[in-house]
Motif scaffolding. Structure first.
Motif, PDB file in Angstrom:
ATOM      1  N   VAL A  91      39.943 -12.203  10.721  1.00  0.00           N
ATOM      2  CA  VAL A  91      39.101 -12.489  11.853  1.00  0.00           C
ATOM      3  C   VAL A  91      38.651 -13.952  11.939  1.00  0.00           C
ATOM      4  O   VAL A  91      38.775 -14.450  13.211  1.00  0.00           O
ATOM      5  CB  VAL A  91      37.865 -11.771  11.841  1.00  0.00           C
ATOM      6  CG1 VAL A  91      36.991 -11.838  13.021  1.00  0.00           C
ATOM      7  CG2 VAL A  91      38.341 -10.089  11.813  1.00  0.00           C
ATOM      8  N   MET A  92      38.105 -14.465  11.019  1.00  0.00           N
ATOM      9  CA  MET A  92      37.859 -16.062  10.985  1.00  0.00           C
ATOM     10  C   MET A  92      38.871 -16.907  11.410  1.00  0.00           C
ATOM     11  O   MET A  92      38.783 -17.864  12.025  1.00  0.00           O
ATOM     12  CB  MET A  92      36.865 -16.453   9.771  1.00  0.00           C
ATOM     13  CG  MET A  92      35.661 -15.618   9.675  1.00  0.00           C
ATOM     14  SD  MET A  92      34.760 -16.312   8.106  1.00  0.00           S
ATOM     15  CE  MET A  92      34.718 -18.046   8.368  1.00  0.00           C
ATOM     16  N   GLY A  93      39.940 -16.558  10.558  1.00  0.00           N
ATOM     17  CA  GLY A  93      41.046 -17.519  10.850  1.00  0.00           C
ATOM     18  C   GLY A  93      41.910 -17.280  12.341  1.00  0.00           C
ATOM     19  O   GLY A  93      42.379 -18.350  12.796  1.00  0.00           O
TER      20      GLY A  93
ATOM     21  N   ASN B 115      34.385 -20.111  19.414  1.00  0.00           N
ATOM     22  CA  ASN B 115      33.493 -18.581  19.554  1.00  0.00           C
ATOM     23  C   ASN B 115      32.709 -18.570  18.149  1.00  0.00           C
ATOM     24  O   ASN B 115      33.016 -18.054  17.074  1.00  0.00           O
ATOM     25  CB  ASN B 115      34.766 -17.737  19.477  1.00  0.00           C
ATOM     26  CG  ASN B 115      34.217 -16.031  19.553  1.00  0.00           C
ATOM     27  OD1 ASN B 115      32.855 -16.106  19.656  1.00  0.00           O
ATOM     28  ND2 ASN B 115      34.936 -15.346  19.755  1.00  0.00           N
ATOM     29  N   TYR B 116      31.524 -18.928  18.258  1.00  0.00           N
ATOM     30  CA  TYR B 116      30.666 -19.215  17.090  1.00  0.00           C
ATOM     31  C   TYR B 116      30.039 -17.638  16.713  1.00  0.00           C
ATOM     32  O   TYR B 116      29.938 -17.659  15.461  1.00  0.00           O
ATOM     33  CB  TYR B 116      29.127 -20.109  17.546  1.00  0.00           C
ATOM     34  CG  TYR B 116      29.696 -21.325  17.981  1.00  0.00           C
ATOM     35  CD1 TYR B 116      30.302 -22.274  16.829  1.00  0.00           C
ATOM     36  CD2 TYR B 116      29.667 -22.027  19.067  1.00  0.00           C
ATOM     37  CE1 TYR B 116      30.560 -23.342  16.843  1.00  0.00           C
ATOM     38  CE2 TYR B 116      29.990 -23.339  19.292  1.00  0.00           C
ATOM     39  CZ  TYR B 116      30.488 -24.147  18.255  1.00  0.00           C
ATOM     40  OH  TYR B 116      31.001 -25.398  18.640  1.00  0.00           O
TER      41      TYR B 116
ATOM     42  N   ILE C  18      30.320 -16.637  13.009  1.00  0.00           N
ATOM     43  CA  ILE C  18      29.190 -16.374  12.220  1.00  0.00           C
ATOM     44  C   ILE C  18      29.273 -14.898  11.666  1.00  0.00           C
ATOM     45  O   ILE C  18      28.910 -14.702  10.337  1.00  0.00           O
ATOM     46  CB  ILE C  18      27.779 -16.528  13.021  1.00  0.00           C
ATOM     47  CG1 ILE C  18      27.574 -18.327  13.228  1.00  0.00           C
ATOM     48  CG2 ILE C  18      26.614 -16.175  12.249  1.00  0.00           C
ATOM     49  CD1 ILE C  18      26.572 -18.409  14.525  1.00  0.00           C
ATOM     50  N   LEU C  19      29.760 -14.014  12.228  1.00  0.00           N
ATOM     51  CA  LEU C  19      29.931 -12.726  11.940  1.00  0.00           C
ATOM     52  C   LEU C  19      31.074 -12.627  10.854  1.00  0.00           C
ATOM     53  O   LEU C  19      30.818 -11.858   9.630  1.00  0.00           O
ATOM     54  CB  LEU C  19      30.139 -11.664  13.087  1.00  0.00           C
ATOM     55  CG  LEU C  19      29.384 -11.516  13.926  1.00  0.00           C
ATOM     56  CD1 LEU C  19      29.579 -10.271  15.156  1.00  0.00           C
ATOM     57  CD2 LEU C  19      27.883 -10.850  13.476  1.00  0.00           C
TER      58      LEU C  19
END
Length: 103
Positions: free
Chosen positions: A58-60, A66-67, A71-72
């Motif tokens: 998800v982070m990649g 989209n902070y 962060i999540l």
């Protein structure tokens, strides 16, 4: 306020499913005997490696601006890692109890 109602209306089935999963999880965990609770939980904590991999994906894939997603994702990686390490620590301590002491 209207956007909140629209969100709940659009995701009503998913919200019901999450609520039912919470009740089911509480029932299942509540019926596990105390003797089995520690080994089951240490094994379940180790499975949280899947959470870490999912959060990294998800982070990649998230947009760099989209902070909220970043962060999540970071929190999911952090908490998933703590859960995995905790599962292995509990399992190690449990296995230490069964080793014979040397005199």
């Amino acid at each position: 306020m209207e956007t909140i109602f629209n969100f709940f209306e659009a995701n009503q089935e998913i919200i019901y499913m999450v609520i039912l999963m919470i009740f089911l999880g509480i029932e299942v965990i509540g019926r596990v005997p105390s003797v089995l609770h520690t080994p089951l939980m240490s094994g379940a904590n180790a499975i949280h490696g899947v959470v870490i991999i999912g959060a990294l994906i998800v982070m990649g894939e998230a947009d760099p601006t989209n902070y909220v997603a970043l962060i999540l994702g970071f929190l999911a990686v952090l908490l998933g890692t703590l859960n995995v390490v905790g599962g292995f620590v509990v399992t190690d301590r449990m296995l230490e109890m069964f080793k014979k002491k040397r005199s």
